[in-house]
Design a protein around this motif. Sequence first.
Motif, PDB file in Angstrom:
ATOM      1  N   THR A 120       0.161  -9.328  -6.293  1.00 61.93           N
ATOM      2  CA  THR A 120       0.151  -7.873  -6.302  1.00 61.93           C
ATOM      3  C   THR A 120      -1.031  -7.350  -5.515  1.00 61.93           C
ATOM      4  N   LEU A 121      -2.174  -7.915  -5.813  1.00 62.20           N
ATOM      5  CA  LEU A 121      -3.379  -7.465  -5.125  1.00 62.20           C
ATOM      6  C   LEU A 121      -3.250  -7.673  -3.623  1.00 62.20           C
ATOM      7  N   THR A 122      -2.761  -8.859  -3.254  1.00 60.22           N
ATOM      8  CA  THR A 122      -2.629  -9.168  -1.826  1.00 60.22           C
ATOM      9  C   THR A 122      -1.728  -8.160  -1.128  1.00 60.22           C
ATOM     10  N   PHE A 123      -0.546  -7.937  -1.706  1.00 66.61           N
ATOM     11  CA  PHE A 123       0.383  -7.018  -1.070  1.00 66.61           C
ATOM     12  C   PHE A 123      -0.195  -5.609  -0.988  1.00 66.61           C
ATOM     13  N   SER A 124      -0.885  -5.214  -2.060  1.00 64.72           N
ATOM     14  CA  SER A 124      -1.457  -3.866  -2.064  1.00 64.72           C
ATOM     15  C   SER A 124      -2.488  -3.732  -0.957  1.00 64.72           C
ATOM     16  N   LEU A 125      -3.372  -4.728  -0.889  1.00 64.14           N
ATOM     17  CA  LEU A 125      -4.413  -4.644   0.139  1.00 64.14           C
ATOM     18  C   LEU A 125      -3.806  -4.636   1.531  1.00 64.14           C
ATOM     19  N   LEU A 126      -2.756  -5.429   1.720  1.00 61.31           N
ATOM     20  CA  LEU A 126      -2.084  -5.442   3.011  1.00 61.31           C
ATOM     21  C   LEU A 126      -1.560  -4.055   3.371  1.00 61.31           C
ATOM     22  N   ALA A 127      -0.930  -3.422   2.392  1.00 64.19           N
ATOM     23  CA  ALA A 127      -0.357  -2.094   2.645  1.00 64.19           C
ATOM     24  C   ALA A 127      -1.456  -1.108   3.011  1.00 64.19           C
ATOM     25  N   LEU A 128      -2.549  -1.141   2.258  1.00 63.83           N
ATOM     26  CA  LEU A 128      -3.649  -0.214   2.519  1.00 63.83           C
ATOM     27  C   LEU A 128      -4.209  -0.437   3.916  1.00 63.83           C
ATOM     28  N   LYS A 129      -4.311  -1.722   4.273  1.00 65.61           N
ATOM     29  CA  LYS A 129      -4.881  -2.039   5.587  1.00 65.61           C
ATOM     30  C   LYS A 129      -3.988  -1.510   6.696  1.00 65.61           C
ATOM     31  N   GLU A 130      -2.691  -1.737   6.558  1.00 68.94           N
ATOM     32  CA  GLU A 130      -1.782  -1.251   7.597  1.00 68.94           C
ATOM     33  C   GLU A 130      -1.849   0.250   7.736  1.00 68.94           C
ATOM     34  N   ALA A 131      -1.953   0.929   6.620  1.00 66.06           N
ATOM     35  CA  ALA A 131      -2.017   2.385   6.683  1.00 66.06           C
ATOM     36  C   ALA A 131      -3.269   2.830   7.427  1.00 66.06           C
ATOM     37  N   ARG A 132      -4.362   2.179   7.133  1.00 68.48           N
ATOM     38  CA  ARG A 132      -5.609   2.531   7.828  1.00 68.48           C
ATOM     39  C   ARG A 132      -5.463   2.293   9.323  1.00 68.48           C
ATOM     40  N   LYS A 133      -4.772   1.203   9.628  1.00 68.19           N
ATOM     41  CA  LYS A 133      -4.581   0.887  11.044  1.00 68.19           C
ATOM     42  C   LYS A 133      -3.845   2.023  11.740  1.00 68.19           C
ATOM     43  N   VAL A 134      -2.768   2.471  11.120  1.00 70.63           N
ATOM     44  CA  VAL A 134      -1.983   3.557  11.702  1.00 70.63           C
ATOM     45  C   VAL A 134      -2.853   4.789  11.913  1.00 70.63           C
ATOM     46  N   LEU A 135      -3.658   5.098  10.917  1.00 72.86           N
ATOM     47  CA  LEU A 135      -4.506   6.294  10.981  1.00 72.86           C
ATOM     48  C   LEU A 135      -5.446   6.224  12.182  1.00 72.86           C
ATOM     49  N   VAL A 136      -6.123   5.115  12.291  1.00 68.39           N
ATOM     50  CA  VAL A 136      -7.098   4.970  13.380  1.00 68.39           C
ATOM     51  C   VAL A 136      -6.390   4.949  14.733  1.00 68.39           C
ATOM     52  N   GLN A 137      -5.282   4.229  14.762  1.00 71.97           N
ATOM     53  CA  GLN A 137      -4.517   4.111  16.001  1.00 71.97           C
ATOM     54  C   GLN A 137      -4.111   5.488  16.538  1.00 71.97           C
ATOM     55  N   ASP A 138      -3.674   6.337  15.624  1.00 75.80           N
ATOM     56  CA  ASP A 138      -3.247   7.676  16.022  1.00 75.80           C
ATOM     57  C   ASP A 138      -4.356   8.416  16.737  1.00 75.80           C
ATOM     58  N   PHE A 139      -5.556   8.258  16.252  1.00 77.10           N
ATOM     59  CA  PHE A 139      -6.667   8.966  16.879  1.00 77.10           C
ATOM     60  C   PHE A 139      -7.027   8.347  18.215  1.00 77.10           C
ATOM     61  N   ILE A 140      -7.022   7.007  18.246  1.00 79.01           N
ATOM     62  CA  ILE A 140      -7.398   6.332  19.491  1.00 79.01           C
ATOM     63  C   ILE A 140      -6.391   6.658  20.589  1.00 79.01           C
ATOM     64  N   GLU A 141      -5.101   6.649  20.221  1.00 77.18           N
ATOM     65  CA  GLU A 141      -4.096   6.878  21.263  1.00 77.18           C
ATOM     66  C   GLU A 141      -3.849   8.349  21.526  1.00 77.18           C
ATOM     67  N   GLU A 142      -4.625   9.220  20.900  1.00 78.82           N
ATOM     68  CA  GLU A 142      -4.450  10.664  21.091  1.00 78.82           C
ATOM     69  C   GLU A 142      -3.021  11.085  20.807  1.00 78.82           C
ATOM     70  N   ASN A 143      -2.551  10.686  19.655  1.00 82.51           N
ATOM     71  CA  ASN A 143      -1.210  11.054  19.249  1.00 82.51           C
ATOM     72  C   ASN A 143      -1.062  12.580  19.266  1.00 82.51           C
ATOM     73  N   PRO A 144      -0.101  13.089  20.063  1.00 82.96           N
ATOM     74  CA  PRO A 144       0.053  14.548  20.170  1.00 82.96           C
ATOM     75  C   PRO A 144       0.284  15.212  18.816  1.00 82.96           C
ATOM     76  N   GLU A 145       0.867  14.449  17.899  1.00 86.03           N
ATOM     77  CA  GLU A 145       1.129  15.048  16.585  1.00 86.03           C
ATOM     78  C   GLU A 145      -0.146  15.540  15.924  1.00 86.03           C
ATOM     79  N   ILE A 146      -1.229  14.850  16.211  1.00 79.33           N
ATOM     80  CA  ILE A 146      -2.490  15.280  15.631  1.00 79.33           C
ATOM     81  C   ILE A 146      -3.158  16.297  16.536  1.00 79.33           C
ATOM     82  N   TYR A 147      -3.148  16.005  17.834  1.00 74.33           N
ATOM     83  CA  TYR A 147      -3.997  16.775  18.732  1.00 74.33           C
ATOM     84  C   TYR A 147      -3.426  18.120  19.104  1.00 74.33           C
ATOM     85  N   ARG A 148      -2.094  18.206  19.211  1.00 71.60           N
ATOM     86  CA  ARG A 148      -1.534  19.499  19.622  1.00 71.60           C
ATOM     87  C   ARG A 148      -1.908  20.603  18.636  1.00 71.60           C
TER      88      ARG A 148
END
Lengths: 158, 257
Positions: free
Chosen positions: A7-35
């Motif tokens: 349970t812990l492993t899967f949870s941590l994995l999910a949290l990590k992936e979500a963080r990745k998406v968040l950071v990625q959006d900013f790095i790639e200048e996702n228009p959804e955020i920037y517009r």
Amino acid sequence: MLSSQDTLTFSLLALKEARKVLVQDFIEENPEIYRPMFQYEKSNTQMMLAKEKHIITWLDSHWNLIEKNLNQELDSTVHNEFRYSFAEIFLRLLKKFDTDRRVRSSPLAIRLLKPKIDNLEKLLDLGDRHDNRINKLLYDSDRHKRIFERKFAELKGE
Amino acid sequence: MKFLDMFDKLDDIIYKPIELITDWAREPIKARDHKRKEQSADNELKRDIERKTAEQKIASKIKMKEREKEADIEVKKETEVVRILTEIQEWKKDQEFNRMKAVSEAISKYQKKLMQLNVNAVNDIGHMQIELREKAQNLVYEKTIKYKDLQRTATKEAMEDLKNVEIDFSDNEAAKKILNEAIEDRLKNIINVAANFLEELNDDIRSINKNITLLAESGHRFVEEHLTHFQDLGFSAEEIKKLKEAGEVEVKVIDQE
């Protein structure tokens, strides 16, 4: 039965992936955020709405991410068990984003995420709609002014 | 042998009277004998009858005793049955009682939990509703200001223009008329359109507010789901109804606080 380790492993994995998406959006200048950031430069309320909508959508996306990691062979009771355990972890994450510390969240807060996103979207739509109308009115006003000035000049020139 | 035959006849002649006498002598004896025989037959009969009567008496006594005993046993059986039935009833009542106790304990525990859940849920929903309404209000305020500003600016410019027309075309009535009409139309147009949009803004916000109010439904649904869990635990529909009513009382209490 999922072990607490799993349970812990899967949870941590999910949290990590979500963080990745968040950071990625900013790095790639996702228009959804920037517009919205540019669009609502002048309007504080709308900027806040867009920001909150983005964060809450991101929080909600965690639940899609956990499905990806769970082995599809595990039956639905195990899935539910995991969702239940993850919910406790998720609640703690939610609390960190809660601006009002006095509020004691119930598990209902998780259920309320989607309606919240829904309403924020509606508000943003409303804001956009009226922005467009105001812009049109401004354009109309300018147009009429120009036409009037031409007429004025014309009549004056005679 | 004829000689002997004669004797035979002599026998008869001599002995006949003797036989008669002896017979006659024997008569009382015979009579007494007969009497005795009768007596004894009588006695025997009597004895027989007595014996039979006694037998019957005893038989009936035995039968009576038998019936007494039977009745006794019946009574004892009945009593025993009644006793056992009463015991069973008592035992059943005990079980019922224990079960009722367990149920009412569960109900009170559930009430506490439900109250807690309700308080938090109501808190959450209320909080979110307030937040959203506040944001909606801010948005409406911002847009309203913009519309009103538009109207104000249009009016101001119209005034300016009217003044200019007055100054520059003081002698030209025709030109004044044309230009003034243009200004008026322009102003009317902007004011009306802006006013319409403002009305629409209010309508939009009202429907969003309604939406926000409906969020309370999520809370109810959430609590309802918890009630279905109790169904899985084997509570009867009656008991669940009781629990539900208990829960709603709690919610009412919270609402009133």
